[in-house]
Design a protein around this motif. Structure first.
Motif, PDB file in Angstrom:
ATOM      1  N   LYS A   1      34.909 -20.263  81.983  1.00 38.34           N
ATOM      2  CA  LYS A   1      33.524 -20.554  82.037  1.00 38.34           C
ATOM      3  C   LYS A   1      33.410 -20.724  80.045  1.00 38.34           C
ATOM      4  O   LYS A   1      32.015 -21.732  80.261  1.00 38.34           O
ATOM      5  CB  LYS A   1      32.628 -19.700  82.922  1.00 38.34           C
ATOM      6  CG  LYS A   1      31.065 -19.731  83.073  1.00 38.34           C
ATOM      7  CD  LYS A   1      30.023 -18.731  83.784  1.00 38.34           C
ATOM      8  CE  LYS A   1      28.478 -18.742  83.331  1.00 38.34           C
ATOM      9  NZ  LYS A   1      28.282 -18.931  82.019  1.00 38.34           N
ATOM     10  N   GLN A   2      33.438 -20.038  80.144  1.00 40.28           N
ATOM     11  CA  GLN A   2      32.821 -19.016  78.130  1.00 40.28           C
ATOM     12  C   GLN A   2      33.785 -20.508  77.763  1.00 40.28           C
ATOM     13  O   GLN A   2      33.052 -20.577  76.763  1.00 40.28           O
ATOM     14  CB  GLN A   2      34.003 -17.932  77.878  1.00 40.28           C
ATOM     15  CG  GLN A   2      32.418 -17.064  78.708  1.00 40.28           C
ATOM     16  CD  GLN A   2      33.160 -15.202  78.060  1.00 40.28           C
ATOM     17  OE1 GLN A   2      34.357 -15.510  78.102  1.00 40.28           O
ATOM     18  NE2 GLN A   2      32.382 -14.802  78.205  1.00 40.28           N
TER      19      GLN A   2
ATOM     20  N   VAL B   1      30.151 -25.510  86.288  1.00 41.67           N
ATOM     21  CA  VAL B   1      30.601 -24.145  87.673  1.00 41.67           C
ATOM     22  C   VAL B   1      29.554 -24.758  88.414  1.00 41.67           C
ATOM     23  O   VAL B   1      28.544 -24.988  88.130  1.00 41.67           O
ATOM     24  CB  VAL B   1      29.539 -22.705  87.221  1.00 41.67           C
ATOM     25  CG1 VAL B   1      29.846 -22.221  88.717  1.00 41.67           C
ATOM     26  CG2 VAL B   1      30.808 -22.161  85.707  1.00 41.67           C
TER      27      VAL B   1
ATOM     28  N   ALA C   1      25.180 -22.016  86.706  1.00 37.94           N
ATOM     29  CA  ALA C   1      25.837 -22.981  87.583  1.00 37.94           C
ATOM     30  C   ALA C   1      24.528 -24.026  88.245  1.00 37.94           C
ATOM     31  O   ALA C   1      23.572 -24.423  87.910  1.00 37.94           O
ATOM     32  CB  ALA C   1      26.189 -21.862  89.174  1.00 37.94           C
TER      33      ALA C   1
ATOM     34  N   GLU D   1      26.482 -11.595  83.658  1.00 42.53           N
ATOM     35  CA  GLU D   1      26.392 -13.249  83.766  1.00 42.53           C
ATOM     36  C   GLU D   1      25.772 -13.391  84.676  1.00 42.53           C
ATOM     37  O   GLU D   1      26.246 -14.721  85.605  1.00 42.53           O
ATOM     38  CB  GLU D   1      27.982 -13.190  84.253  1.00 42.53           C
ATOM     39  CG  GLU D   1      28.753 -13.630  82.508  1.00 42.53           C
ATOM     40  CD  GLU D   1      28.343 -13.662  81.439  1.00 42.53           C
ATOM     41  OE1 GLU D   1      28.006 -15.888  81.520  1.00 42.53           O
ATOM     42  OE2 GLU D   1      28.794 -13.742  80.511  1.00 42.53           O
TER      43      GLU D   1
END
Length: 109
Positions: free
Chosen positions: A16-17, A22, A39, A102
């Motif tokens: 994700k980073q 997502v 997301a 997060e």
């Protein structure tokens, strides 16, 4: 034909980073109550538009409640031509327990 991969939240966070997409397949109420930051909510109505506009080669993370339904959704995306798909083991519940900072609330993601 490639297959999706099952990964733990720690590996999902790294992807994700690094810019992975997502997608959250839980119901809209659960998504609004809490989801992975950034997301996109997908349901049966929005998935065709998502597929049409997606980069099929971009890493794509799929999350559900506990990591079961996301496997079926990840397999579906692979069958639609996505090449780099991951199902997050433990789903949003494990993600939230592992990375509470997060997560986000609301529907505007």
């Amino acid at each position: 034909m490639s297959e999706f991969k099952r990964i733990p939240p720690e590996q999902a966070l790294a992807l994700k980073q690094a810019g992975a997409v997502v997608v959250d397949i839980r119901d809209p109420q659960a998504f609004a109550a809490g989801h992975i930051s950034g997301a996109r909510h997908l349901d049966n109505q929005s998935v065709p538009d998502f597929i049409r506009s997606a980069d099929l080669d971009a890493p794509t993370l799929v999350v559900c409640y506990h990591g079961n339904s996301s496997q079926s959704a990840a397999a579906y995306l692979v069958n639609q031509g996505f090449s780099d798909v991951y199902s997050i083991d433990g789903g949003f519940e494990l993600w939230r327990a592992t990375f509470p900072a997060e997560t986000a609330q609301g529907t505007a993601e």
